[in-house]
Design an enzyme around this catalytic site. Structure first.
Site, PDB file in Angstrom:
ATOM      1  N   ASP A 202     210.977  62.011  55.268  1.00 28.37           N
ATOM      2  CA  ASP A 202     210.583  61.132  53.959  1.00 28.37           C
ATOM      3  C   ASP A 202     209.936  59.941  54.763  1.00 28.37           C
ATOM      4  O   ASP A 202     208.857  59.455  54.236  1.00 28.37           O
ATOM      5  CB  ASP A 202     211.909  60.607  53.466  1.00 28.37           C
TER       6      ASP A 202
ATOM      7  N   ASP B 286     217.152  52.483  68.107  1.00 21.51           N
ATOM      8  CA  ASP B 286     218.002  53.337  67.956  1.00 21.51           C
ATOM      9  C   ASP B 286     219.252  52.812  66.837  1.00 21.51           C
ATOM     10  O   ASP B 286     219.598  51.607  67.387  1.00 21.51           O
ATOM     11  CB  ASP B 286     218.691  54.036  69.182  1.00 21.51           C
TER      12      ASP B 286
ATOM     13  N   GLU C  70     224.902  63.851  47.977  1.00 22.57           N
ATOM     14  CA  GLU C  70     225.986  64.282  48.635  1.00 22.57           C
ATOM     15  C   GLU C  70     227.223  63.415  48.419  1.00 22.57           C
ATOM     16  O   GLU C  70     228.368  64.111  48.572  1.00 22.57           O
ATOM     17  CB  GLU C  70     225.514  64.546  49.955  1.00 22.57           C
TER      18      GLU C  70
ATOM     19  N   TYR D 287     229.423  63.700  56.529  1.00 20.59           N
ATOM     20  CA  TYR D 287     227.868  62.990  56.470  1.00 20.59           C
ATOM     21  C   TYR D 287     228.197  62.263  54.882  1.00 20.59           C
ATOM     22  O   TYR D 287     227.543  61.175  54.762  1.00 20.59           O
ATOM     23  CB  TYR D 287     227.004  64.085  56.246  1.00 20.59           C
TER      24      TYR D 287
ATOM     25  N   SER E   7     222.544  59.364  48.981  1.00 22.62           N
ATOM     26  CA  SER E   7     222.518  60.605  48.784  1.00 22.62           C
ATOM     27  C   SER E   7     223.432  61.209  47.736  1.00 22.62           C
ATOM     28  O   SER E   7     224.456  60.601  47.568  1.00 22.62           O
ATOM     29  CB  SER E   7     222.764  61.430  50.195  1.00 22.62           C
TER      30      SER E   7
HETATM   31  P1  NAP Z   1     215.339  63.595  58.252  1.00 25.83           P
HETATM   32  O1  NAP Z   1     214.041  64.421  58.244  1.00 25.83           O
HETATM   33  O2  NAP Z   1     216.453  64.400  58.963  1.00 25.83           O
HETATM   34  O3  NAP Z   1     214.908  62.281  59.327  1.00 25.83           O
HETATM   35  C1  NAP Z   1     216.025  61.574  59.606  1.00 25.83           C
HETATM   36  C2  NAP Z   1     215.165  60.605  60.634  1.00 25.83           C
HETATM   37  O4  NAP Z   1     216.115  59.615  61.115  1.00 25.83           O
HETATM   38  C3  NAP Z   1     214.378  61.088  61.764  1.00 25.83           C
HETATM   39  O5  NAP Z   1     213.339  60.306  61.856  1.00 25.83           O
HETATM   40  C4  NAP Z   1     215.333  60.936  62.913  1.00 25.83           C
HETATM   41  O6  NAP Z   1     214.518  60.662  64.156  1.00 25.83           O
HETATM   42  C5  NAP Z   1     216.210  59.621  62.435  1.00 25.83           C
HETATM   43  N1  NAP Z   1     217.212  59.183  63.310  1.00 25.83           N
HETATM   44  C6  NAP Z   1     218.246  60.106  63.261  1.00 25.83           C
HETATM   45  N2  NAP Z   1     219.341  59.564  64.242  1.00 25.83           N
HETATM   46  C7  NAP Z   1     218.691  58.306  64.438  1.00 25.83           C
HETATM   47  C8  NAP Z   1     219.272  57.339  65.297  1.00 25.83           C
HETATM   48  N3  NAP Z   1     220.493  57.468  66.142  1.00 25.83           N
HETATM   49  N4  NAP Z   1     218.641  56.227  65.908  1.00 25.83           N
HETATM   50  C9  NAP Z   1     217.337  56.217  64.911  1.00 25.83           C
HETATM   51  N5  NAP Z   1     216.820  57.189  64.322  1.00 25.83           N
HETATM   52  C10 NAP Z   1     217.602  58.174  64.210  1.00 25.83           C
HETATM   53  O7  NAP Z   1     215.732  63.160  56.989  1.00 25.83           O
HETATM   54  P2  NAP Z   1     215.076  62.880  55.667  1.00 25.83           P
HETATM   55  O8  NAP Z   1     215.061  64.126  54.765  1.00 25.83           O
HETATM   56  O9  NAP Z   1     213.495  62.389  55.776  1.00 25.83           O
HETATM   57  O10 NAP Z   1     215.816  61.775  54.979  1.00 25.83           O
HETATM   58  C11 NAP Z   1     215.727  60.411  54.842  1.00 25.83           C
HETATM   59  C12 NAP Z   1     216.831  59.714  54.711  1.00 25.83           C
HETATM   60  O11 NAP Z   1     217.347  60.066  53.312  1.00 25.83           O
HETATM   61  C13 NAP Z   1     218.197  60.065  55.562  1.00 25.83           C
HETATM   62  O12 NAP Z   1     219.019  59.180  55.447  1.00 25.83           O
HETATM   63  C14 NAP Z   1     218.820  61.177  54.613  1.00 25.83           C
HETATM   64  O13 NAP Z   1     220.263  61.331  54.898  1.00 25.83           O
HETATM   65  C15 NAP Z   1     218.656  60.734  53.259  1.00 25.83           C
HETATM   66  N6  NAP Z   1     218.680  61.607  52.290  1.00 25.83           N
HETATM   67  C16 NAP Z   1     217.757  62.846  52.272  1.00 25.83           C
HETATM   68  C17 NAP Z   1     217.804  63.451  51.259  1.00 25.83           C
HETATM   69  C18 NAP Z   1     216.821  64.936  51.121  1.00 25.83           C
HETATM   70  O14 NAP Z   1     217.117  65.805  50.429  1.00 25.83           O
HETATM   71  N7  NAP Z   1     215.810  64.927  52.188  1.00 25.83           N
HETATM   72  C19 NAP Z   1     218.371  63.366  50.107  1.00 25.83           C
HETATM   73  C20 NAP Z   1     219.348  62.144  49.980  1.00 25.83           C
HETATM   74  C21 NAP Z   1     219.420  61.578  51.059  1.00 25.83           C
HETATM   75  P3  NAP Z   1     214.195  61.854  65.114  1.00 25.83           P
HETATM   76  O15 NAP Z   1     212.957  62.532  64.631  1.00 25.83           O
HETATM   77  O16 NAP Z   1     214.127  61.503  66.517  1.00 25.83           O
HETATM   78  O17 NAP Z   1     215.182  62.910  64.912  1.00 25.83           O
HETATM   79  O1  G4F Z   2     219.539  72.598  52.831  1.00 26.23           O
HETATM   80  P1  G4F Z   2     220.971  71.943  52.919  1.00 26.23           P
HETATM   81  O2  G4F Z   2     221.448  72.062  54.449  1.00 26.23           O
HETATM   82  O3  G4F Z   2     221.154  70.598  52.036  1.00 26.23           O
HETATM   83  P2  G4F Z   2     222.247  69.708  51.614  1.00 26.23           P
HETATM   84  O4  G4F Z   2     223.720  70.313  52.375  1.00 26.23           O
HETATM   85  O5  G4F Z   2     222.191  70.072  50.204  1.00 26.23           O
HETATM   86  O6  G4F Z   2     222.036  68.415  52.202  1.00 26.23           O
HETATM   87  C1  G4F Z   2     220.646  67.971  52.019  1.00 26.23           C
HETATM   88  O7  G4F Z   2     220.797  67.245  50.715  1.00 26.23           O
HETATM   89  C2  G4F Z   2     221.225  66.024  50.778  1.00 26.23           C
HETATM   90  C3  G4F Z   2     221.288  65.613  49.164  1.00 26.23           C
HETATM   91  O8  G4F Z   2     222.204  66.025  48.375  1.00 26.23           O
HETATM   92  C4  G4F Z   2     221.081  64.932  51.721  1.00 26.23           C
HETATM   93  F1  G4F Z   2     221.665  63.917  51.570  1.00 26.23           F
HETATM   94  C5  G4F Z   2     221.241  65.716  53.095  1.00 26.23           C
HETATM   95  O9  G4F Z   2     220.668  64.594  53.959  1.00 26.23           O
HETATM   96  C6  G4F Z   2     220.430  66.879  52.965  1.00 26.23           C
HETATM   97  O10 G4F Z   2     219.018  66.510  52.824  1.00 26.23           O
HETATM   98  O11 G4F Z   2     221.980  73.033  52.054  1.00 26.23           O
HETATM   99  C7  G4F Z   2     221.815  73.356  50.712  1.00 26.23           C
HETATM  100  C8  G4F Z   2     222.722  74.368  50.252  1.00 26.23           C
HETATM  101  C9  G4F Z   2     224.377  74.096  50.789  1.00 26.23           C
HETATM  102  O12 G4F Z   2     225.218  74.358  49.708  1.00 26.23           O
HETATM  103  C10 G4F Z   2     224.454  75.371  51.893  1.00 26.23           C
HETATM  104  O13 G4F Z   2     225.871  75.893  52.082  1.00 26.23           O
HETATM  105  O14 G4F Z   2     222.286  75.381  50.876  1.00 26.23           O
HETATM  106  C11 G4F Z   2     223.458  76.292  51.294  1.00 26.23           C
HETATM  107  N1  G4F Z   2     223.028  77.198  52.274  1.00 26.23           N
HETATM  108  C12 G4F Z   2     223.273  78.476  52.338  1.00 26.23           C
HETATM  109  N2  G4F Z   2     222.758  79.166  53.512  1.00 26.23           N
HETATM  110  C13 G4F Z   2     222.565  76.769  53.398  1.00 26.23           C
HETATM  111  C14 G4F Z   2     222.269  78.208  54.391  1.00 26.23           C
HETATM  112  N3  G4F Z   2     222.335  75.842  54.240  1.00 26.23           N
HETATM  113  C15 G4F Z   2     221.844  75.733  55.498  1.00 26.23           C
HETATM  114  N4  G4F Z   2     221.128  74.440  55.837  1.00 26.23           N
HETATM  115  N5  G4F Z   2     221.272  76.985  55.964  1.00 26.23           N
HETATM  116  C16 G4F Z   2     221.769  78.109  55.744  1.00 26.23           C
HETATM  117  O15 G4F Z   2     221.667  79.171  56.232  1.00 26.23           O
END
Ligand code: NAP
Ligand code: G4F
Length: 325
Positions: free
Chosen positions: A13, A63, A132, A153, A130
């Site tokens: 993001d 961090d 979640e 989480y 999230s």
């Molecule tokens: P992501 O790709 O996993 O990116 C996480 C970021 O946080 C990376 O830049 C990582 O740095 C940084 N980070 C982790 N630990 C840190 C620390 N201790 N200090 C400073 N930076 C740190 O996540 P994303 O998918 O872009 O999601 C962005 C945010 O939205 C997250 O908070 C996630 O939980 C939330 N969210 C995501 C989704 C989704 O579906 N993608 C949905 C709902 C909420 P590095 O690159 O160094 O690892």
């Molecule tokens: O892709 P996932 O790991 O995403 P999850 O757990 O939904 O979490 C993501 O979305 C959240 C928003 O609701 C964010 F807040 C969070 O940071 C993250 O971006 O898993 C999605 C689904 C789960 O139900 C998991 O059990 O896929 C199922 N799954 C089945 N096989 C798997 C796998 N997930 C992963 N990562 N790897 C597998 O092999």
């Protein structure tokens, strides 16, 4: 020129949001972690030599576990907008590292909010909340749905949500919770399920691999396209009042269906290539997330455009492209 600070700028993001804000004329400051290997792959195309004048992207080491550094950065940058995206964001990993996840994803949020309060900077704050957090509460889920997190989480994100709400109510901070449902892209981390499947489909079609190992295929998710969701984040901070919003497509897709979409795209039968591995199961699963983003549509004019099947196709196509096919 408006100044934005993004934590998590190297993530999925963070990279899309940086592109968006630069296109809107912002100077973007990002916090990156020191790492022994480069972790800036998603933003390298935006990198500017620090010696250039008119810098639009400025990176700082920092961090979420280092509160004094967060204070000095807020003091130095004095951002107009803060997008707090950094987190240990992997749900399955949070069961293995619950304390670390609480420290970064949960308390890290408090450290940042407290840095803003201590410095006294006039800023707007976006909290990456999230879906979640809804966990075991059945769909459809919206801004009024009770939370029932099912992972360390999810619990850490609920804490962060309430801290952002508290700084809004107690200290008058313009703090917004974006409660985002799963959003994906070719820049998604490779261990999240959509990217894992899209990548596997392309690699199997290319003959690089034969099978992919997955866990629970029955889980239902509401998968949208990340590039559209960062526009929603920005709109939340431009609103007249600070409040919380859900962003989602409103559609339900199982992991099994998403797998089929990706394998169909490359002309393969997914059932011949998917194997089960219990390693990928979670001790407690979130069975179904389906969001209702009506409030964001009415108040922000935001609506998801890309639906899951289209998303699966664009992600699979990107993987094939990266393999040169
Ligand atoms: P992501 O790709 O996993 O990116 C996480 C970021 O946080 C990376 O830049 C990582 O740095 C940084 N980070 C982790 N630990 C840190 C620390 N201790 N200090 C400073 N930076 C740190 O996540 P994303 O998918 O872009 O999601 C962005 C945010 O939205 C997250 O908070 C996630 O939980 C939330 N969210 C995501 C989704 C989704 O579906 N993608 C949905 C709902 C909420 P590095 O690159 O160094 O690892
Ligand atoms: O892709 P996932 O790991 O995403 P999850 O757990 O939904 O979490 C993501 O979305 C959240 C928003 O609701 C964010 F807040 C969070 O940071 C993250 O971006 O898993 C999605 C689904 C789960 O139900 C998991 O059990 O896929 C199922 N799954 C089945 N096989 C798997 C796998 N997930 C992963 N990562 N790897 C597998 O092999």
């Amino acid at each position: 020129m408006k100044r934005a600070l993004i934590t998590g700028i190297t993530g999925q993001d963070g990279s899309y949001l940086t592109e968006l804000l630069i296109s809107k004329g912002y100077q973007v400051h990002g916090i990156i972690r020191r790492s022994s290997t480069f972790n800036t792959g998603r933003i390298d195309h935006l990198y500017q030599d620090p010696h250039e004048t008119d810098q639009r992207l400025v990176l700082h080491y920092g961090d979420l576990t280092d509160s004094s550094r967060l204070v000095t950065l807020i003091e130095k940058i004095r951002p107009d907008e803060v997008y707090h995206l950094a987190a240990q964001s992997h749900v399955r990993v949070s069961f293995d590292e619950p304390e670390y996840t609480g420290n970064t994803t949960g308390v890290g949020t408090t450290r940042l909010l407290e840095a803003i309060r201590m410095v006294g900077v006039d800023t707007r704050y976006y909290q990456a909340s999230s879906s979640e957090m809804f966990g075991a509460t059945p769909p459809p889920q919206d801004e009024d749905t009770p939370f029932y997190p099912r992972s360390p989480y999810g619990a850490a994100k609920v804490y962060g949500y309430w801290m952002a709400r508290n700084y809004r109510e107690a200290h008058g901070l313009f703090a917004v919770n974006g409660i985002l449902f799963n959003h994906e892209s070719p820049r998604r981390g490779e261990t999240f399920v959509t990217r894992k499947i899209a990548r596997a489909a392309a690699r199997i079609a290319a003959g690089v691999e034969e099978n992919v190992y997955l866990g629970n295929l029955d889980a239902v998710r509401d998968w949208g396209y990340a590039e559209e969701y960062v526009e929603g984040m920005w709109r939340m901070l431009q609103a007249d009042q600070a409040t919380d919003y859900v962003l989602a497509t409103g559609t339900a897709t199982t992991v099994r269906e998403f797998t089929q979409y990706c394998f169909d795209r490359v002309g393969l039968d997914w059932e011949k290539h998917v194997r089960f591995d219990e390693t990928y199961l979670r001790p407690t699963e979130v069975d179904a997330l389906i969001g209702d983003a009506s409030k964001a549509q009415t108040e922000l004019g935001w609506k998801a455009q890309t639906m899951p099947e289209q998303l699966a196709h664009l992600m699979t196509d990107a993987e094939r492209h990266s393999l040169g096919i």
